[in-house]
Write a protein that holds these residues in place. Structure first.
Motif, PDB file in Angstrom:
ATOM      1  N   ASP A 121       0.810  -1.206   0.000  1.00 28.17           N
ATOM      2  CA  ASP A 121       0.000   0.000   0.000  1.00 28.17           C
ATOM      3  C   ASP A 121       0.849   1.263   0.000  1.00 28.17           C
ATOM      4  O   ASP A 121       0.384   2.326  -0.399  1.00 28.17           O
ATOM      5  N   ASN A 122       2.078   1.172   0.443  1.00 27.96           N
ATOM      6  CA  ASN A 122       2.938   2.342   0.545  1.00 27.96           C
ATOM      7  C   ASN A 122       3.758   2.614  -0.710  1.00 27.96           C
ATOM      8  O   ASN A 122       4.487   3.584  -0.768  1.00 27.96           O
ATOM      9  N   VAL A 123       3.655   1.765  -1.724  1.00 27.52           N
ATOM     10  CA  VAL A 123       4.412   1.950  -2.948  1.00 27.52           C
ATOM     11  C   VAL A 123       3.735   3.023  -3.787  1.00 27.52           C
ATOM     12  O   VAL A 123       2.548   2.935  -4.092  1.00 27.52           O
ATOM     13  N   ALA A 124       4.482   4.040  -4.157  1.00 20.24           N
ATOM     14  CA  ALA A 124       3.925   5.131  -4.955  1.00 20.24           C
ATOM     15  C   ALA A 124       3.819   4.715  -6.421  1.00 20.24           C
ATOM     16  O   ALA A 124       4.674   3.985  -6.936  1.00 20.24           O
ATOM     17  N   GLU A 125       2.767   5.194  -7.085  1.00 20.45           N
ATOM     18  CA  GLU A 125       2.607   4.920  -8.505  1.00 20.45           C
ATOM     19  C   GLU A 125       3.535   5.819  -9.303  1.00 20.45           C
ATOM     20  O   GLU A 125       3.814   6.953  -8.916  1.00 20.45           O
ATOM     21  N   GLN A 126       3.982   5.318 -10.444  1.00 19.85           N
ATOM     22  CA  GLN A 126       4.834   6.099 -11.333  1.00 19.85           C
ATOM     23  C   GLN A 126       3.984   7.113 -12.080  1.00 19.85           C
ATOM     24  O   GLN A 126       2.884   6.810 -12.511  1.00 19.85           O
ATOM     25  N   SER A 127       4.483   8.324 -12.215  1.00 19.15           N
ATOM     26  CA  SER A 127       3.742   9.340 -12.946  1.00 19.15           C
ATOM     27  C   SER A 127       4.415   9.589 -14.294  1.00 19.15           C
ATOM     28  O   SER A 127       5.589   9.313 -14.479  1.00 19.15           O
ATOM     29  N   ASP A 128       3.662  10.112 -15.240  1.00 17.37           N
ATOM     30  CA  ASP A 128       4.160  10.437 -16.566  1.00 17.37           C
ATOM     31  C   ASP A 128       4.617  11.881 -16.539  1.00 17.37           C
ATOM     32  O   ASP A 128       3.809  12.796 -16.461  1.00 17.37           O
ATOM     33  N   ASP A 129       5.925  12.103 -16.589  1.00 14.49           N
ATOM     34  CA  ASP A 129       6.477  13.445 -16.445  1.00 14.49           C
ATOM     35  C   ASP A 129       6.922  14.035 -17.781  1.00 14.49           C
ATOM     36  O   ASP A 129       7.989  14.633 -17.880  1.00 14.49           O
ATOM     37  N   ARG A 130       6.123  13.886 -18.808  1.00 12.77           N
ATOM     38  CA  ARG A 130       6.477  14.474 -20.106  1.00 12.77           C
ATOM     39  C   ARG A 130       6.571  15.987 -19.939  1.00 12.77           C
ATOM     40  O   ARG A 130       5.637  16.614 -19.435  1.00 12.77           O
ATOM     41  N   PRO A 131       7.666  16.611 -20.373  1.00 17.95           N
ATOM     42  CA  PRO A 131       7.846  18.042 -20.153  1.00 17.95           C
ATOM     43  C   PRO A 131       6.840  18.917 -20.898  1.00 17.95           C
ATOM     44  O   PRO A 131       6.567  20.025 -20.491  1.00 17.95           O
ATOM     45  N   ASP A 132       6.240  18.443 -21.987  1.00 21.04           N
ATOM     46  CA  ASP A 132       5.311  19.277 -22.747  1.00 21.04           C
ATOM     47  C   ASP A 132       3.854  19.005 -22.380  1.00 21.04           C
ATOM     48  O   ASP A 132       2.947  19.401 -23.081  1.00 21.04           O
ATOM     49  N   ALA A 133       3.616  18.354 -21.280  1.00 16.11           N
ATOM     50  CA  ALA A 133       2.257  17.982 -20.893  1.00 16.11           C
ATOM     51  C   ALA A 133       1.852  18.635 -19.575  1.00 16.11           C
ATOM     52  O   ALA A 133       1.266  18.013 -18.714  1.00 16.11           O
ATOM     53  N   TYR A 134       2.134  19.927 -19.413  1.00 18.80           N
ATOM     54  CA  TYR A 134       1.851  20.606 -18.155  1.00 18.80           C
ATOM     55  C   TYR A 134       0.376  20.551 -17.779  1.00 18.80           C
ATOM     56  O   TYR A 134       0.030  20.301 -16.619  1.00 18.80           O
ATOM     57  N   ALA A 161      -7.676  10.827  -3.680  1.00 18.33           N
ATOM     58  CA  ALA A 161      -7.135  10.615  -2.336  1.00 18.33           C
ATOM     59  C   ALA A 161      -8.142  11.066  -1.277  1.00 18.33           C
ATOM     60  O   ALA A 161      -8.327  10.393  -0.254  1.00 18.33           O
ATOM     61  N   ALA A 162      -8.799  12.199  -1.532  1.00 14.27           N
ATOM     62  CA  ALA A 162      -9.796  12.686  -0.578  1.00 14.27           C
ATOM     63  C   ALA A 162     -10.968  11.709  -0.487  1.00 14.27           C
ATOM     64  O   ALA A 162     -11.460  11.419   0.602  1.00 14.27           O
ATOM     65  N   VAL A 163     -11.399  11.176  -1.628  1.00 12.41           N
ATOM     66  CA  VAL A 163     -12.488  10.192  -1.628  1.00 12.41           C
ATOM     67  C   VAL A 163     -12.033   8.918  -0.920  1.00 12.41           C
ATOM     68  O   VAL A 163     -12.770   8.344  -0.125  1.00 12.41           O
ATOM     69  N   ALA A 164     -10.802   8.491  -1.184  1.00  9.45           N
ATOM     70  CA  ALA A 164     -10.282   7.264  -0.573  1.00  9.45           C
ATOM     71  C   ALA A 164     -10.185   7.390   0.948  1.00  9.45           C
ATOM     72  O   ALA A 164     -10.290   6.388   1.661  1.00  9.45           O
ATOM     73  N   ASP A 165      -9.991   8.620   1.452  1.00 10.48           N
ATOM     74  CA  ASP A 165      -9.869   8.834   2.890  1.00 10.48           C
ATOM     75  C   ASP A 165     -11.222   8.929   3.597  1.00 10.48           C
ATOM     76  O   ASP A 165     -11.277   8.964   4.824  1.00 10.48           O
ATOM     77  N   ILE A 190      -0.548  17.081 -16.613  1.00 13.75           N
ATOM     78  CA  ILE A 190      -0.007  16.814 -15.278  1.00 13.75           C
ATOM     79  C   ILE A 190      -0.854  17.511 -14.215  1.00 13.75           C
ATOM     80  O   ILE A 190      -1.197  16.915 -13.187  1.00 13.75           O
ATOM     81  N   GLU A 191      -1.229  18.754 -14.474  1.00 10.69           N
ATOM     82  CA  GLU A 191      -2.058  19.487 -13.513  1.00 10.69           C
ATOM     83  C   GLU A 191      -3.404  18.792 -13.316  1.00 10.69           C
ATOM     84  O   GLU A 191      -3.885  18.653 -12.185  1.00 10.69           O
ATOM     85  N   THR A 192      -3.986  18.334 -14.411  1.00 12.34           N
ATOM     86  CA  THR A 192      -5.271  17.628 -14.329  1.00 12.34           C
ATOM     87  C   THR A 192      -5.119  16.345 -13.531  1.00 12.34           C
ATOM     88  O   THR A 192      -5.948  16.029 -12.675  1.00 12.34           O
ATOM     89  N   ARG A 193      -4.067  15.593 -13.799  1.00 16.70           N
ATOM     90  CA  ARG A 193      -3.850  14.338 -13.072  1.00 16.70           C
ATOM     91  C   ARG A 193      -3.600  14.596 -11.596  1.00 16.70           C
ATOM     92  O   ARG A 193      -4.055  13.839 -10.736  1.00 16.70           O
TER      93      ARG A 193
END
Length: 192
Positions: free
Chosen positions: A107-120, A134-138, A123-126
């Motif tokens: 449960d503590n393993v973080a998911e990998q994110s897609d850090d494409r530099p031209d996809a600001y 996370a708020a719903v999960a809590d 990234i903000e939407t994600r």
């Protein structure tokens, strides 16, 4: 098959759910496929929202549809909507799965994110979606389920209340508390 990447399929209006269930009871696989195509996307979205895990959600939906295949002969037309019954099965399977002990290290393993530099913007939407997820999960389990039934499965309050086996008034109260809690948590994120 990856449910999230499955292409949409055209539905025919030849049979309603009750008719398809009758055909499934006789072993008609095409009817089963048609019924599954009608409901699998919402069932998967509901399971994924409740569980927060794609793989577990796929397993839950597979189990739910296996139950449909096995119990089709016991279906009583007009007693309830098939979708309400199916969502109840999905929610119950999700809750059963969440009650099982799991390895906390996973449960503590973080998911990998897609850090494409031209996809600001992407990234903000994600990130915004991740905060919401996370708020719903809590949220407490019943509030999280109410949110999932209402917003992910698109059920009416009456259908969702029936699925959770509570009164409509109790469901609405649960949903109001869940939304209030989410607003508070998300507003707190914006101030940091």
């Amino acid at each position: 098959m990856d449910l999230a990447e499955r292409p949409p399929r055209e539905f025919t209006a030849e049979n309603n759910d009750d008719g398809l269930l009758s055909q499934i009871a006789e072993g008609d696989r095409r009817a089963f496929s048609q019924l599954m195509d009608r409901h699998i996307d919402r069932a998967f979205a509901l399971a994924r929202r409740v569980l927060g895990n794609k793989s577990d959600a796929e397993d839950v939906v597979q189990d739910a549809f296996l139950k449909v295949w096995q119990k089709a002969g016991q279906w009583q037309p007009g007693r309830a909507q098939f979708s309400t019954w199916l969502y109840r099965v999905v929610v119950n399977r999700c809750l059963d799965l969440k009650r099982k002990p799991v390895n906390a290290a996973l449960d503590n393993v973080a998911e990998q994110s897609d850090d494409r530099p031209d996809a600001y913007e992407d990234i903000e939407t994600r990130q915004r979606n991740a905060k919401i997820q996370a708020a719903v999960a809590d949220l407490p389990e019943r509030q999280r389920t109410a949110i999932a039934l209402s917003y992910t499965a698109g059920m009416s309050n009456a259908q969702a209340a029936e699925t959770m086996e509570i009164s409509v008034k109790a469901f609405e109260s649960l949903l109001v508390r869940a939304k209030r809690e989410l607003r508070g948590r998300l507003a707190g994120d914006g101030e940091e």
